[in-house]
Design a protein around this motif. Structure first.
Motif, PDB file in Angstrom:
ATOM      1  N   LEU A 183       0.839  -1.197   0.000  1.00 42.36           N
ATOM      2  CA  LEU A 183       0.000   0.000   0.000  1.00 42.36           C
ATOM      3  C   LEU A 183       0.874   1.247   0.000  1.00 42.36           C
ATOM      4  O   LEU A 183       1.729   1.406   0.871  1.00 42.36           O
ATOM      5  N   ALA A 184       0.654   2.118  -0.972  1.00 44.59           N
ATOM      6  CA  ALA A 184       1.484   3.319  -1.109  1.00 44.59           C
ATOM      7  C   ALA A 184       0.915   4.475  -0.309  1.00 44.59           C
ATOM      8  O   ALA A 184      -0.290   4.726  -0.310  1.00 44.59           O
ATOM      9  N   GLY A 185       1.789   5.195   0.366  1.00 44.38           N
ATOM     10  CA  GLY A 185       1.383   6.413   1.037  1.00 44.38           C
ATOM     11  C   GLY A 185       1.259   7.559   0.052  1.00 44.38           C
ATOM     12  O   GLY A 185       1.604   7.436  -1.125  1.00 44.38           O
ATOM     13  N   ILE A 186       0.746   8.689   0.530  1.00 45.75           N
ATOM     14  CA  ILE A 186       0.638   9.884  -0.297  1.00 45.75           C
ATOM     15  C   ILE A 186       1.974  10.623  -0.261  1.00 45.75           C
ATOM     16  O   ILE A 186       2.584  10.784   0.793  1.00 45.75           O
ATOM     17  N   SER A 187       2.414  11.074  -1.421  1.00 42.24           N
ATOM     18  CA  SER A 187       3.666  11.821  -1.492  1.00 42.24           C
ATOM     19  C   SER A 187       3.424  13.280  -1.124  1.00 42.24           C
ATOM     20  O   SER A 187       2.322  13.660  -0.718  1.00 42.24           O
ATOM     21  N   ASN A 188       4.453  14.103  -1.282  1.00 45.57           N
ATOM     22  CA  ASN A 188       4.337  15.532  -0.968  1.00 45.57           C
ATOM     23  C   ASN A 188       3.594  16.250  -2.083  1.00 45.57           C
ATOM     24  O   ASN A 188       4.190  16.911  -2.933  1.00 45.57           O
ATOM     25  N   ILE A 189       2.271  16.127  -2.097  1.00 45.67           N
ATOM     26  CA  ILE A 189       1.487  16.699  -3.188  1.00 45.67           C
ATOM     27  C   ILE A 189       1.555  18.219  -3.196  1.00 45.67           C
ATOM     28  O   ILE A 189       1.254  18.853  -4.208  1.00 45.67           O
ATOM     29  N   GLY A 190       1.951  18.819  -2.083  1.00 44.75           N
ATOM     30  CA  GLY A 190       2.130  20.262  -2.043  1.00 44.75           C
ATOM     31  C   GLY A 190       3.307  20.745  -2.864  1.00 44.75           C
ATOM     32  O   GLY A 190       3.494  21.955  -3.035  1.00 44.75           O
ATOM     33  N   VAL A 194      -1.867  16.359   4.543  1.00 45.77           N
ATOM     34  CA  VAL A 194      -1.992  14.943   4.193  1.00 45.77           C
ATOM     35  C   VAL A 194      -1.178  14.027   5.108  1.00 45.77           C
ATOM     36  O   VAL A 194      -1.338  12.807   5.053  1.00 45.77           O
ATOM     37  N   ALA A 195      -0.317  14.609   5.940  1.00 44.49           N
ATOM     38  CA  ALA A 195       0.537  13.787   6.812  1.00 44.49           C
ATOM     39  C   ALA A 195      -0.253  12.820   7.698  1.00 44.49           C
ATOM     40  O   ALA A 195       0.164  11.664   7.870  1.00 44.49           O
ATOM     41  N   PRO A 196      -1.404  13.230   8.286  1.00 42.12           N
ATOM     42  CA  PRO A 196      -2.153  12.284   9.120  1.00 42.12           C
ATOM     43  C   PRO A 196      -2.621  11.033   8.367  1.00 42.12           C
ATOM     44  O   PRO A 196      -2.770   9.968   8.970  1.00 42.12           O
ATOM     45  N   PHE A 197      -2.831  11.165   7.059  1.00 41.00           N
ATOM     46  CA  PHE A 197      -3.235   9.985   6.294  1.00 41.00           C
ATOM     47  C   PHE A 197      -2.125   8.940   6.297  1.00 41.00           C
ATOM     48  O   PHE A 197      -2.372   7.751   6.522  1.00 41.00           O
ATOM     49  N   ASN A 198      -0.894   9.366   6.036  1.00 39.78           N
ATOM     50  CA  ASN A 198       0.214   8.410   6.013  1.00 39.78           C
ATOM     51  C   ASN A 198       0.448   7.777   7.380  1.00 39.78           C
ATOM     52  O   ASN A 198       0.743   6.586   7.478  1.00 39.78           O
ATOM     53  N   ILE A 199       0.296   8.570   8.426  1.00 39.46           N
ATOM     54  CA  ILE A 199       0.409   8.016   9.781  1.00 39.46           C
ATOM     55  C   ILE A 199      -0.673   6.971  10.009  1.00 39.46           C
ATOM     56  O   ILE A 199      -0.423   5.878  10.535  1.00 39.46           O
ATOM     57  N   TYR A 209       4.229  -1.095   3.532  1.00 38.57           N
ATOM     58  CA  TYR A 209       3.999   0.334   3.311  1.00 38.57           C
ATOM     59  C   TYR A 209       5.023   0.863   2.330  1.00 38.57           C
ATOM     60  O   TYR A 209       6.235   0.767   2.565  1.00 38.57           O
ATOM     61  N   LEU A 210       4.567   1.433   1.219  1.00 38.36           N
ATOM     62  CA  LEU A 210       5.450   2.029   0.223  1.00 38.36           C
ATOM     63  C   LEU A 210       5.580   3.519   0.525  1.00 38.36           C
ATOM     64  O   LEU A 210       4.624   4.280   0.362  1.00 38.36           O
ATOM     65  N   ASP A 211       6.757   3.912   0.949  1.00 34.81           N
ATOM     66  CA  ASP A 211       6.995   5.296   1.360  1.00 34.81           C
ATOM     67  C   ASP A 211       7.346   6.130   0.135  1.00 34.81           C
ATOM     68  O   ASP A 211       8.511   6.257  -0.246  1.00 34.81           O
ATOM     69  N   THR A 212       6.334   6.706  -0.499  1.00 33.86           N
ATOM     70  CA  THR A 212       6.556   7.456  -1.733  1.00 33.86           C
ATOM     71  C   THR A 212       7.296   8.762  -1.490  1.00 33.86           C
ATOM     72  O   THR A 212       7.946   9.281  -2.395  1.00 33.86           O
ATOM     73  N   ILE A 213       7.208   9.300  -0.291  1.00 37.46           N
ATOM     74  CA  ILE A 213       7.969  10.517   0.008  1.00 37.46           C
ATOM     75  C   ILE A 213       9.460  10.220  -0.055  1.00 37.46           C
ATOM     76  O   ILE A 213      10.236  10.948  -0.689  1.00 37.46           O
ATOM     77  N   ASN A 214       9.899   9.132   0.556  1.00 32.86           N
ATOM     78  CA  ASN A 214      11.313   8.762   0.475  1.00 32.86           C
ATOM     79  C   ASN A 214      11.719   8.422  -0.945  1.00 32.86           C
ATOM     80  O   ASN A 214      12.853   8.677  -1.364  1.00 32.86           O
ATOM     81  N   ALA A 215      10.779   7.828  -1.714  1.00 36.51           N
ATOM     82  CA  ALA A 215      11.094   7.483  -3.099  1.00 36.51           C
ATOM     83  C   ALA A 215      11.434   8.711  -3.916  1.00 36.51           C
ATOM     84  O   ALA A 215      12.371   8.707  -4.717  1.00 36.51           O
ATOM     85  N   PHE A 216      10.696   9.793  -3.711  1.00 37.62           N
ATOM     86  CA  PHE A 216      10.964  10.999  -4.481  1.00 37.62           C
ATOM     87  C   PHE A 216      12.156  11.790  -3.946  1.00 37.62           C
ATOM     88  O   PHE A 216      12.783  12.545  -4.676  1.00 37.62           O
ATOM     89  N   LYS A 217      12.488  11.591  -2.685  1.00 40.13           N
ATOM     90  CA  LYS A 217      13.684  12.255  -2.165  1.00 40.13           C
ATOM     91  C   LYS A 217      14.920  11.849  -2.951  1.00 40.13           C
ATOM     92  O   LYS A 217      15.809  12.657  -3.200  1.00 40.13           O
TER      93      LYS A 217
END
Length: 370
Positions: free
Chosen positions: A237-244, A268-273, A293-301
């Motif tokens: 399941l993928a989390g939400i990335s930094n859509i901002g 959107v941070a509470p959703f990933n938590i 958990y697929l951490d899409t924020i780390n993926a884009f970093k």
């Protein structure tokens, strides 16, 4: 240079470049030698859509040029210049530093449900993802029709019924399905195309950000449990990335001098938590299954860190000319020529390069649930 560093910090936690490079090196060495699985089912939104929106009554479809300019089959309905993250997990890819690797090792891409895959194809997998779709039925509907996650699960039920018939029994079908990888990327449109829309005052007055995240997680929990009931036993399941940090939200909301819309990223941070907590609950409730958990924020970093490491300038504006209404590429326009230095293809979606560079962060998680 200062603004670039600020942008990097906006995507970064106190994770050092050393840790990122080590993680990438480890995934290069081992991440693409994972055991093969017999089948792969894809759920999600436009980040994974491979053509399910093509024949829908919606403005959110991209089966036209310049989409697919770098994809072997051209414009197919993928919201990128080339492969999506879900595609890259499937087939061979040329990785950074010249490393040629293999992920799941499938010969072909997984067909969209809308293409009416045959009995042979459904045993290998189906892609149900739909542009603008969300966890909530109403999300993304302002652009027209989409296949929300409830509908995607109903479509999967049709597929499962066909597999039962093909293999001769429910037991045989579920033994097969239990070996498959399931991946789901949902939640983005519940914010972008629902909660944060200017006209969505009613839902914002009804739910504060924490309550809205809780609503989404509750609905998502029921949906993933339904996926389990239909035979899923290996689920990422993928989390939400930094859509901002998407060009669209930066242009429409504004950043007050910051590199991204910080308020949206915080929203959107509470959703990933909540999603991480949900995965823990799913593991406890279903000990015969694996969830990751697929951490899409780390993926884009990693895209930004590697850009510093390789000393090339990351461009965070869209590569193509976009519509001011939809944020999608204008039909038949000429995109940028230097697509290897762009993070975003249009005002919302990543380029193939960004997807390729993010994959090594995601794939080790997938390995652990196979």
């Amino acid at each position: 240079m200062g603004s670039r560093r600020s942008f990097l910090r906006s995507w970064s936690s106190p994770l050092s470049l050393f840790v990122v490079v080590v993680a990438l090196a480890a995934s290069s060495a081992d991440g693409f030698k994972a055991p093969r699985v017999p089948c792969y089912f894809i759920f999600g939104d436009s980040l994974y859509d491979s053509g399910n929106n093509n024949n829908l009554n919606t403005s959110v479809k991209v089966n036209y040029s310049p989409y697919g300019i770098d994809f072997p089959a051209g414009p197919t309905g993928r919201f990128s210049n080339g492969r999506t993250a879900a595609d890259i997990i499937v087939t061979k890819m040329i990785h950074f530093f010249g490393y040629a690797g293999e992920t799941l090792g499938f010969k072909d891409f997984i067909p969209p449900f809308a293409s009416n895959p045959d009995d042979r194809q459904i045993l290998v997998g189906v892609n149900y993802a739909s542009g603008s779709a969300g966890i909530l039925v109403e999300s993304g509907k302002q652009g027209g029709d989409n296949v929300d996650l409830n509908k995607q699960l109903r479509n999967h039920k049709v597929t499962v019924s066909r597999i039962v018939k093909k293999l001769g029994s429910k037991k045989a079908a579920f033994e097969h399905l239990g070996q498959c990888l399931y991946i789901c990327n949902m939640g983005n449109n519940d914010y972008i195309n629902n909660y944060i829309l200017p006209q969505s005052t009613a839902i914002r007055s009804q739910y504060n950000p924490a309550q809205f995240a809780a609503l989404l997680i509750a609905r998502y929990s029921a949906q993933i449990n339904r996926m389990y009931e239909l035979g899923a036993r290996k689920v990422a399941l993928a989390g939400i990335s930094n859509i901002g940090c998407t060009p669209s939200l930066i242009a429409t909301v504004g950043t007050n001098g910051a590199p991204c819309v910080t308020s949206v990223n915080q929203l959107v941070a509470p959703f990933n938590i909540g999603l991480k907590s949900l995965i823990s609950q799913l593991k406890s409730a279903h000990p015969d299954a694996k969830f990751g958990y697929l951490d899409t924020i780390n993926a884009f970093k990693c895209f930004f860190f590697l850009s510093v490491f390789a000393a090339f300038k990351v461009k965070t504006t869209p590569c193509c000319q976009v519509s001011t209404v939809t944020g999608l590429c204008l039909p038949n326009t000429v995109p940028c020529s230097q697509r290897r230095s762009y993070l975003f293809w249009d005002a919302f979606h990543p380029t193939e390069l960004a997807n390729r560079l993010g994959a090594p962060i995601l794939f080790p998680v997938i390995q652990r649930i196979l």
